[in-house]
Design a protein around this motif. Structure first.
Motif, PDB file in Angstrom:
ATOM      1  N   ARG A  40       0.809  -1.213   0.000  1.00 17.07           N
ATOM      2  CA  ARG A  40       0.000   0.000   0.000  1.00 17.07           C
ATOM      3  C   ARG A  40       0.849   1.273   0.000  1.00 17.07           C
ATOM      4  N   ILE A  41       2.096   1.175   0.420  1.00 12.89           N
ATOM      5  CA  ILE A  41       2.969   2.345   0.408  1.00 12.89           C
ATOM      6  C   ILE A  41       3.737   2.448  -0.903  1.00 12.89           C
ATOM      7  N   SER A  42       4.256   1.307  -1.375  1.00  8.00           N
ATOM      8  CA  SER A  42       5.148   1.356  -2.538  1.00  8.00           C
ATOM      9  C   SER A  42       4.742   0.446  -3.679  1.00  8.00           C
ATOM     10  N   GLY A  43       3.662  -0.291  -3.539  1.00  6.94           N
ATOM     11  CA  GLY A  43       3.200  -1.150  -4.628  1.00  6.94           C
ATOM     12  C   GLY A  43       3.728  -2.561  -4.562  1.00  6.94           C
ATOM     13  N   HIS A  44       4.900  -2.761  -3.936  1.00  4.67           N
ATOM     14  CA  HIS A  44       5.506  -4.088  -3.862  1.00  4.67           C
ATOM     15  C   HIS A  44       6.514  -4.087  -2.715  1.00  4.67           C
ATOM     16  N   THR A  45       6.744  -5.267  -2.128  1.00 10.54           N
ATOM     17  CA  THR A  45       7.679  -5.354  -1.011  1.00 10.54           C
ATOM     18  C   THR A  45       9.094  -4.948  -1.424  1.00 10.54           C
ATOM     19  N   VAL A  46       9.547  -5.406  -2.612  1.00  9.08           N
ATOM     20  CA  VAL A  46      10.884  -5.040  -3.099  1.00  9.08           C
ATOM     21  C   VAL A  46      10.980  -3.533  -3.303  1.00  9.08           C
ATOM     22  N   THR A  47       9.940  -2.959  -3.891  1.00 12.13           N
ATOM     23  CA  THR A  47       9.926  -1.512  -4.115  1.00 12.13           C
ATOM     24  C   THR A  47       9.967  -0.763  -2.790  1.00 12.13           C
ATOM     25  N   PHE A  48       9.298  -1.311  -1.781  1.00  9.06           N
ATOM     26  CA  PHE A  48       9.283  -0.658  -0.467  1.00  9.06           C
ATOM     27  C   PHE A  48      10.700  -0.539   0.087  1.00  9.06           C
ATOM     28  N   TRP A  49      11.460  -1.648   0.042  1.00 10.96           N
ATOM     29  CA  TRP A  49      12.822  -1.609   0.577  1.00 10.96           C
ATOM     30  C   TRP A  49      13.711  -0.675  -0.245  1.00 10.96           C
ATOM     31  N   LEU A  50      13.536  -0.674  -1.565  1.00  5.75           N
ATOM     32  CA  LEU A  50      14.295   0.263  -2.402  1.00  5.75           C
ATOM     33  C   LEU A  50      13.927   1.708  -2.068  1.00  5.75           C
ATOM     34  N   SER A  51      12.625   1.936  -1.824  1.00  3.61           N
ATOM     35  CA  SER A  51      12.166   3.285  -1.473  1.00  3.61           C
ATOM     36  C   SER A  51      12.763   3.725  -0.145  1.00  3.61           C
ATOM     37  N   LEU A  52      12.829   2.808   0.803  1.00  4.28           N
ATOM     38  CA  LEU A  52      13.369   3.143   2.115  1.00  4.28           C
ATOM     39  C   LEU A  52      14.857   3.496   2.020  1.00  4.28           C
ATOM     40  N   ILE A  53      15.584   2.715   1.220  1.00  3.25           N
ATOM     41  CA  ILE A  53      17.010   3.010   1.013  1.00  3.25           C
ATOM     42  C   ILE A  53      17.175   4.377   0.357  1.00  3.25           C
ATOM     43  N   GLY A  54      16.382   4.625  -0.670  1.00  7.16           N
ATOM     44  CA  GLY A  54      16.443   5.916  -1.362  1.00  7.16           C
ATOM     45  C   GLY A  54      16.068   7.064  -0.445  1.00  7.16           C
ATOM     46  N   TYR A  55      15.084   6.859   0.409  1.00  9.58           N
ATOM     47  CA  TYR A  55      14.657   7.914   1.343  1.00  9.58           C
ATOM     48  C   TYR A  55      15.797   8.284   2.290  1.00  9.58           C
ATOM     49  N   VAL A  56      16.474   7.263   2.846  1.00  9.25           N
ATOM     50  CA  VAL A  56      17.590   7.515   3.767  1.00  9.25           C
ATOM     51  C   VAL A  56      18.721   8.252   3.055  1.00  9.25           C
ATOM     52  N   LEU A  57      19.068   7.811   1.848  1.00  3.01           N
ATOM     53  CA  LEU A  57      20.144   8.454   1.094  1.00  3.01           C
ATOM     54  C   LEU A  57      19.789   9.903   0.749  1.00  3.01           C
ATOM     55  N   PHE A  58      18.540  10.137   0.387  1.00  4.42           N
ATOM     56  CA  PHE A  58      18.100  11.491   0.034  1.00  4.42           C
ATOM     57  C   PHE A  58      18.154  12.405   1.260  1.00  4.42           C
ATOM     58  N   ALA A  59      17.724  11.871   2.430  1.00  3.00           N
ATOM     59  CA  ALA A  59      17.747  12.662   3.664  1.00  3.00           C
ATOM     60  C   ALA A  59      19.176  12.979   4.089  1.00  3.00           C
TER      61      ALA A  59
END
Length: 422
Positions: A40-59
């Motif tokens: 529901r957050i990212s469309g897929h479990t793999v996408t979620f973990w990639l999104s989380l990694i990207g979020y941390v790097l962006f921050a």
């Protein structure tokens, strides 16, 4: 607190009144799996973990982005609080995965010759973006949610609005409160913004109790709700107990079965809006009134089973889920248990659209189970006597109403409206 604790909440009078917490029944507030949370957050479990990694790097790269952390944390609270919280994290996790895509694209383009680096970068970004979006798009395509009301139900409310005054009340479940106010332009006791356990109790009681108790409660509920606008009494149930000078709410509820009980003066009309679609949530509605107001303990749940998936062979109706109805012996098999029915009810609309009902009493036994076949709705139900005798079933399913208490106003297969006479 309601989402964290998920417990019954109390409203204090002189003693504690315990009501059923509405958060326990809201679908999007229920517990969800991690997979559902990630989807529901990212469309897929793999996408979620990639999104989380990207979020941390962006921050880490852009410190100002840390200001979005409270929103992401609120979104992650969905694991405890339910689906309704996921939306808070979606945009920031999307930015995270977009940032990760461009970081990866910069690395990819270094593998190619200078004259095609830019093309390689944009090709990678395009393909990666499509891959990220694909599960979200397929979810949207498959996520077909029906409207709250269909055309015929809206026509019923339009007609009711022409009959009644905008100061009159409509009794129905809170799911339908806003549409009722919009289409009929009438008042309601509960709606999408006003539906905590304290106000749901009386409305649930009016829908699931016998006709006398329901009628008395409806009149009291409406009049004391109106009075609460002028004083500080608060919840109408509190006002009722104070007015009737009783400290035991359970005894007060029992007294409502007296047809001649003293009631406040009638100041406006009250209508009951009873749609067929409420059949699906009837067990949930009953949870709000099936409770000891002093202790908060729920009573035994009434037996209710409904299906539209059934088949018949040799006078035996297979109702699915290992439930069989033998029409010849008038018994219902529930797993390994065989129970003799009390009643068999058959309702339908003839070719002229006239409602018909056949009620066959099989025996005056103590089983308390009856079979109801709503032919025109293609629905089979197995219910106990408390459900069969509830206001909703007597008035909507059977059209068997107490003429001293109710009069039919609109009788449609999709929804029926009755006017309270007291």
């Amino acid at each position: 607190n309601a989402y964290v604790m998920r417990a019954l909440h109390a409203d204090d009078l002189n003693q504690s009144l315990h009501f059923f917490g509405v958060v326990n029944t809201v679908r999007e507030a229920g517990h969800i799996s991690f997979e559902t949370f990630a989807n529901r957050i990212s469309g897929h479990t793999v996408t979620f973990w990639l999104s989380l990694i990207g979020y941390v790097l962006f921050a880490l790269r852009y410190k100002l982005f840390i200001l979005t952390l409270p929103m992401v944390v609120l979104g992650f609270f969905a694991i405890q609080g339910g689906l309704r919280f996921t939306v808070f994290a979606v945009p920031f996790m999307a930015i995270g995965v977009a940032y990760l895509i461009f970081l990866a694209a910069n690395s990819v383009q270094s593998l190619f010759a200078d004259n095609i680096k830019q093309y390689a970068k944009y090709a990678f970004v395009s393909l990666a973006t499509i891959g990220i979006l694909y599960p979200n798009i397929t979810h949207i395509i498959d996520y077909r949610v029906p409207t709250v009301f269909d055309k015929e139900e809206v026509q019923v409310l339009d007609k009711l609005g022409e009959i009644a005054s905008r100061e009159d009340y409509v009794v129905s479940w809170w799911d339908y409160g806003y549409p009722i106010r919009y289409y009929a332009d009438m008042k309601t006791l509960v709606d999408g913004g006003k539906h905590d356990g304290s106000v749901n109790f009386s409305v649930a009681f009016e829908l699931t109790s016998d006709q006398v108790s329901a009628a008395n409660m409806a009149r009291l509920d409406v009049e004391f709700t109106e009075q609460s606008f002028q004083n500080s009494c608060g919840v109408s149930m509190e006002c009722m107990l104070k007015a009737y000078k009783t400290k035991n709410p359970n005894e007060f509820v029992k007294a409502l079965s007296n047809k001649n009980m003293q009631r406040p003066a009638k100041t406006r009309d009250v209508y009951f809006y009873l749609p067929n679609r409420m059949m699906n949530i009837f067990p949930t509605v009953s949870m709000f009134s099936n409770i000891d107001l002093l202790t908060g303990q729920s009573g035994a749940r009434p037996f209710f089973y409904m299906t539209q998936n059934f088949s018949e062979a040799n006078n035996v109706v297979n109702l699915s889920n290992n439930i069989l109805l033998d029409k010849k012996t008038a018994t219902v098999t529930l797993g390994k248990q065989v129970v003799q029915l009390s009643y068999f009810v058959h309702t339908y609309y003839d070719k002229q659209g006239v409602y018909k009902s056949d009620v066959t009493q099989i025996q005056k036994n103590q089983s308390g189970l009856s079979a109801v076949f709503m032919e025109s709705h293609h629905q089979f139900l197995i219910v106990d006597n408390s459900v069969l005798n509830s206001l909703y079933f007597r008035l909507f399913v059977l059209e068997d109403y107490d003429k001293d208490l109710f009069e039919p106003v609109i009788l449609s297969p999709r929804a029926k409206v009755y006017k309270l006479k007291i």
